[in-house]
Design a protein around this motif. Structure first.
Motif, PDB file in Angstrom:
ATOM      1  N   GLU A   1     -11.277  60.094  -6.960  1.00  0.00           N
ATOM      2  CA  GLU A   1     -10.166  59.257  -6.502  1.00  0.00           C
ATOM      3  C   GLU A   1      -8.913  60.094  -6.260  1.00  0.00           C
ATOM      4  O   GLU A   1      -8.292  60.037  -5.194  1.00  0.00           O
ATOM      5  CB  GLU A   1      -9.867  58.178  -7.553  1.00  0.00           C
TER       6      GLU A   1
ATOM      7  N   TRP B   1      -9.291  59.847 -19.188  1.00  0.00           N
ATOM      8  CA  TRP B   1      -8.540  59.253 -18.085  1.00  0.00           C
ATOM      9  C   TRP B   1      -7.449  60.159 -17.538  1.00  0.00           C
ATOM     10  O   TRP B   1      -7.412  60.467 -16.346  1.00  0.00           O
ATOM     11  CB  TRP B   1      -7.972  57.918 -18.548  1.00  0.00           C
TER      12      TRP B   1
ATOM     13  N   ARG C   1      -7.738  62.474 -13.927  1.00  0.00           N
ATOM     14  CA  ARG C   1      -6.856  62.206 -12.780  1.00  0.00           C
ATOM     15  C   ARG C   1      -6.026  63.440 -12.447  1.00  0.00           C
ATOM     16  O   ARG C   1      -5.862  63.799 -11.271  1.00  0.00           O
ATOM     17  CB  ARG C   1      -5.935  61.034 -13.110  1.00  0.00           C
TER      18      ARG C   1
ATOM     19  N   LYS D   1      -0.876  55.518  -7.425  1.00  0.00           N
ATOM     20  CA  LYS D   1      -0.655  54.221  -8.051  1.00  0.00           C
ATOM     21  C   LYS D   1      -1.958  53.427  -7.954  1.00  0.00           C
ATOM     22  O   LYS D   1      -2.740  53.611  -7.019  1.00  0.00           O
ATOM     23  CB  LYS D   1       0.465  53.466  -7.331  1.00  0.00           C
ATOM     24  N   PRO D   2      -2.194  52.533  -8.904  1.00  0.00           N
ATOM     25  CA  PRO D   2      -3.419  51.729  -8.833  1.00  0.00           C
ATOM     26  C   PRO D   2      -3.595  51.008  -7.502  1.00  0.00           C
ATOM     27  O   PRO D   2      -4.730  50.828  -7.044  1.00  0.00           O
ATOM     28  CB  PRO D   2      -3.254  50.740  -9.991  1.00  0.00           C
ATOM     29  N   SER D   3      -2.500  50.633  -6.857  1.00  0.00           N
ATOM     30  CA  SER D   3      -2.601  49.935  -5.575  1.00  0.00           C
ATOM     31  C   SER D   3      -3.133  50.842  -4.465  1.00  0.00           C
ATOM     32  O   SER D   3      -3.553  50.357  -3.411  1.00  0.00           O
ATOM     33  CB  SER D   3      -1.229  49.390  -5.162  1.00  0.00           C
TER      34      SER D   3
ATOM     35  N   TYR E   1      -5.685  53.024  -4.954  1.00  0.00           N
ATOM     36  CA  TYR E   1      -7.055  53.431  -5.258  1.00  0.00           C
ATOM     37  C   TYR E   1      -8.032  52.951  -4.180  1.00  0.00           C
ATOM     38  O   TYR E   1      -7.964  51.808  -3.715  1.00  0.00           O
ATOM     39  CB  TYR E   1      -7.506  52.869  -6.600  1.00  0.00           C
TER      40      TYR E   1
ATOM     41  N   GLY F   1     -12.125  51.098  -9.180  1.00  0.00           N
ATOM     42  CA  GLY F   1     -12.053  49.648  -8.994  1.00  0.00           C
ATOM     43  C   GLY F   1     -13.029  49.115  -7.966  1.00  0.00           C
ATOM     44  O   GLY F   1     -13.114  47.905  -7.758  1.00  0.00           O
TER      45      GLY F   1
ATOM     46  N   ILE G   1      -7.621  49.227 -16.792  1.00  0.00           N
ATOM     47  CA  ILE G   1      -8.140  49.400 -15.435  1.00  0.00           C
ATOM     48  C   ILE G   1      -9.656  49.544 -15.478  1.00  0.00           C
ATOM     49  O   ILE G   1     -10.193  50.306 -16.278  1.00  0.00           O
ATOM     50  CB  ILE G   1      -7.510  50.638 -14.769  1.00  0.00           C
TER      51      ILE G   1
ATOM     52  N   GLN H   1      -6.614  41.389 -15.580  1.00  0.00           N
ATOM     53  CA  GLN H   1      -6.059  42.315 -14.595  1.00  0.00           C
ATOM     54  C   GLN H   1      -4.743  42.914 -15.092  1.00  0.00           C
ATOM     55  O   GLN H   1      -3.782  42.198 -15.344  1.00  0.00           O
ATOM     56  CB  GLN H   1      -5.829  41.589 -13.264  1.00  0.00           C
TER      57      GLN H   1
ATOM     58  N   GLU I   1      -2.594  47.158 -15.340  1.00  0.00           N
ATOM     59  CA  GLU I   1      -2.607  48.549 -14.889  1.00  0.00           C
ATOM     60  C   GLU I   1      -2.511  49.501 -16.069  1.00  0.00           C
ATOM     61  O   GLU I   1      -1.999  50.618 -15.954  1.00  0.00           O
ATOM     62  CB  GLU I   1      -1.473  48.791 -13.886  1.00  0.00           C
TER      63      GLU I   1
ATOM     64  N   SER J   1      -4.120  51.971 -19.054  1.00  0.00           N
ATOM     65  CA  SER J   1      -5.197  52.960 -19.060  1.00  0.00           C
ATOM     66  C   SER J   1      -6.490  52.337 -19.572  1.00  0.00           C
ATOM     67  O   SER J   1      -6.464  51.514 -20.487  1.00  0.00           O
ATOM     68  CB  SER J   1      -4.805  54.150 -19.941  1.00  0.00           C
TER      69      SER J   1
END
Length: 720
Positions: free
Chosen positions: A89, A125, A129, A191-193, A195, A199, A611, A670, A672, A674
């Protein structure tokens, strides 16, 4: 309070290493658990790669394909898929261009090569990353140098680097240049958005090889000149070997050697059938120990412990005795659980080849470092002489933490001077196991003015349960006067971790108990838990492990998804919620009556694990844990008579059957935060949810596992 945001610290310099490859590729070394030794150096040339020198790295070939070597054991929990997903990712490569390879054990570079405790994703984690992101930035920097532009004007996506002019370079085009650049200090994480891999559903990287029968597991491993070994062990815990006669054994076709070691006898053969048949032909005399243990004695002793004093106090808030004395009512219940075997689909096995030059080990093991160290000590060898390769495991559930089977293989190889592979039969696996200990809990609560004012949990366990965290799980912090006391009975029967240690039975006991209190108070069971959680949501007690807010959110989610308040004729619902292994889980089980028998039809699970890296894998883990929890709570029964296990195989040991498995519907909270683990947390609440549903269906409280046994003793039959 630990809210499980998991901001683990790590040093960029300690986990990242780079090297140019002679082939033109780039090698990036990383440590999945921030434990890479600072002096570790990667090999210069992939063609001459020696895993003993470096065993965790990313390899980027000049064609843009990426290989990620995973150092941790794959036990079916999916880390071999999900951990590389995290790297891919941040590296920004297409998942179908990633190849995942299992690395060997290597103590030189790693201090935590373990599969256990549902900790792999949680601990990996941040480092994973950071590794992916740093590698990506190095490639961008290399492309910028090649173009003669500022790196800030370039971006990368799906393995392609683009500059402001629209020019592009693939990762493979710049790997050689990237290897010569300095490692960037501060890289930007997604950012998670943003990814695109995390997910999203990913198929297990070993799936094709599994379903097509490719050699992945320990039982698949073969080596030239290898002998198969079946071991005769004492038939009862507490017995020792007096003598043996191998005359008939040596007549069995295929038997090549018989070796005594300790109180055991190993039969070597050209195949497993010969070795096992030869073992059956052995005649052995065992010591006649009059003090061999029985389950009846264990029950009596554990009840005596609960009735006695001299407990070790693990936590003591307020004054429980005063709360009980002032109470309007005190409710006390005792809960019982039996020993349980692990019964992995793949029985224990291990390969060993002990020579003067090295000790070569191959097999399924959850604790390679601990096992290698013990084997080095057993053989009086240096640890750097131990070479251990990990295979995929056909189940573990804690059994493969202990490595006794690997020590057997090493000792037999050393004595026989041959490469050997020890293979347990199912009977060996079940009768010479390391079992979940038999445990009894006595729980008492005081009620004053409609409130729970005091709570005392007492544990009596054979050999002691793994109680380090019990005092600081729910309901710690929720009740002003709270006490946890433990005491154990030392037994010769080997016990240890079993899936979701210390919570697999406790969760059922406590959650059943709270339902009984809710009924006494006339409060909805979910609301009782939510009310209690208000007292811990803002605690400053750092010892408390769970999050009151996250648990409340999880309960509310399962309430919504299960339509908890909806009453359907003929459907009886039971609830349980528990925190274990850093993850919060709430479950609702649905029971229906059929021909006068209760049937578990459905379980709805809500999970807060932060997440979710791989939704498919995550759902599978929760579903498996729930079914495992239901099956063992309903049917798992194991006892001892004169030191011998009462059951030897699946013809007498009851497991949940395919047609008895309910639908398991999984929902994730849901957020964000870890990620945390999933291999174990789904199991503990399952037994409590089913027990509470059975009570509503049959008006019968259950205080012992397995449930079917207690119901039969009450002249009521059940099927799951």
């Amino acid at each position: 309070m630990n809210t499980q945001e998991n901001n683990l610290r790590f040093s960029r310099r300690n986990f990242l290493r780079t090297s140019a490859l002679a082939s033109g590729g780039l090698l990036v070394g990383f440590n999945l658990f921030t434990a890479c030794k600072s002096e570790a150096k990667p090999p210069v040339d992939i063609a001459n790669l020696n895993f003993n020198d470096f065993n965790a790295f990313i390899q980027i070939a000049d064609n843009g394909y990426v290989s990620i070597f995973s150092p941790n054991p794959e036990i079916g929990q999916g880390v071999k898929t999900s951990m590389p997903m995290i790297i891919a990712e941040e590296l920004d490569v297409e998942w179908d261009k990633v190849n995942v390879v299992q690395a060997k054990y290597n103590k030189k570079e790693y201090t935590r090569q373990v599969a256990g405790g549902s900790q792999s994703i949680r601990f990996g984690w941040d480092a994973l990353r950071q590794t992916g992101a740093t590698t990506k930035q190095m490639l961008i920097n290399a492309a910028a140098v090649k173009w003669g532009v500022d790196a800030s004007t370039c971006k990368a996506s799906k393995g392609i680097i683009t500059n402001e002019k629209g020019e592009t370079l693939g990762y493979g085009d710049v790997v050689k240049e990237a290897a010569s650049l300095e490692v960037p200090e501060n890289v930007k994480l997604k950012k998670p958005s943003e990814y695109t891999i995390i997910g999203k559903d990913a198929i297990n990287v070993d799936l094709k090889n599994i379903v097509t029968g490719k050699p992945l597991f320990g039982l698949d491993y073969k080596a030239e000149g290898m002998s198969y070994v079946s071991v005769l062990r004492p038939p009862a815990f507490g017995q020792t070997l007096v003598s043996f006669d191998d005359t008939e054994t040596k007549k069995v076709t295929g038997v090549t050697q018989v070796v005594k070691f300790g109180d055991k006898v190993a039969v070597l053969g050209t195949n497993t059938w010969a070795a096992m048949k030869g073992k059956k032909a052995l005649k052995a005399e065992w010591s006649s120990n009059k003090d061999l243990e029985n389950t009846e004695d264990h029950n009596r002793i554990l009840n005596g412990i609960l009735d006695g004093k001299d407990f070790e106090v693990r936590r003591n808030d307020g004054n429980v005795a005063s709360a009980f004395k002032a109470a309007d009512k005190v409710i006390e219940r005792t809960y019982h659980s039996p020993f349980l075997p692990h019964n992995c689909l793949e029985p224990m096995n291990f390969y060993a080849d002990v020579t003067s030059e090295r000790v070569h080990l191959v097999g399924p093991i959850q604790t390679p470092q601990w096992t290698a160290g013990r084997i080095a000590k057993l053989l009086n060898r240096e640890e750097n002489e131990i070479e251990l390769e990990m295979t995929r495991m056909g189940g573990g559930f804690g059994r493969r933490l202990y490595g006794d089977f690997a020590l057997e293989a090493a000792e037999i190889s050393n004595l026989s001077k041959k490469p050997v592979k020890v293979v347990f039969s199912r009977e060996d696996d079940m009768t010479d196991g390391i079992y979940r200990p038999a445990i009894k809990y006595r729980i008492a609560a005081s009620i004053k003015d409609g409130k729970i004012t005091g709570y005392h949990l007492k544990e009596a366990a054979v050999n002691g349960n793994m109680y380090d965290l019990i005092p600081n799980f729910f309901p710690a912090g929720c009740i002003p006067n709270y006490k946890v006391s433990t005491k154990n009975y030392q037994s010769k029967i080997t016990t240890g971790a079993w899936r979701a240690p210390y919570t697999n039975f406790l969760a059922y006991a406590e959650q059943s108990f709270f339902d009984e209190i809710a009924e006494e108070l006339g409060i909805d069971p979910l609301q009782l838990r939510i009310d209690l959680l208000q007292n811990v949501k803002n605690t400053t007690d750092e010892k408390i492990e769970y999050s009151g807010q996250r648990m409340e959110n999880t309960i509310k989610l399962v309430e919504e998804k299960s339509n908890w308040k909806e009453q359907k004729e003929g459907v009886y619902k039971g609830f349980a919620a528990y925190y274990s292994h850093n993850t919060h889980v709430a479950e609702v089980a649905e029971i229906e009556m059929k021909d006068g028998l209760p049937v578990v039809k459905k379980v709805v699970a809500a999970v807060d694990c932060g997440i979710v890296v791989n939704p498919t894998g995550a759902i599978n883990q929760i579903q498996g844990g729930v079914l495992d929890g239901i099956g063992h709570a309903m049917y798992g029964d194991f006892s001892f008579k004169n030191g011998k296990p009462s059951k030897k195989n699946f013809d007498t040991y009851r497991l949940i059957r395919m047609n008895e498995t309910p639908q398991v519907e999984v929902h994730f909270v849901q957020n964000e935060l870890s990620p945390t683990g999933l291999g174990e947390p789904g199991l503990p609440p399952a037994g409590g949810a089913v027990a509470n549903a059975i009570y509503k269906a049959m008006n019968s409280r259950l205080y012992s596992q397995p449930f079917v046994k207690e119901l039969e003793e009450n002249k009521t039959e059940v099927r799951g």
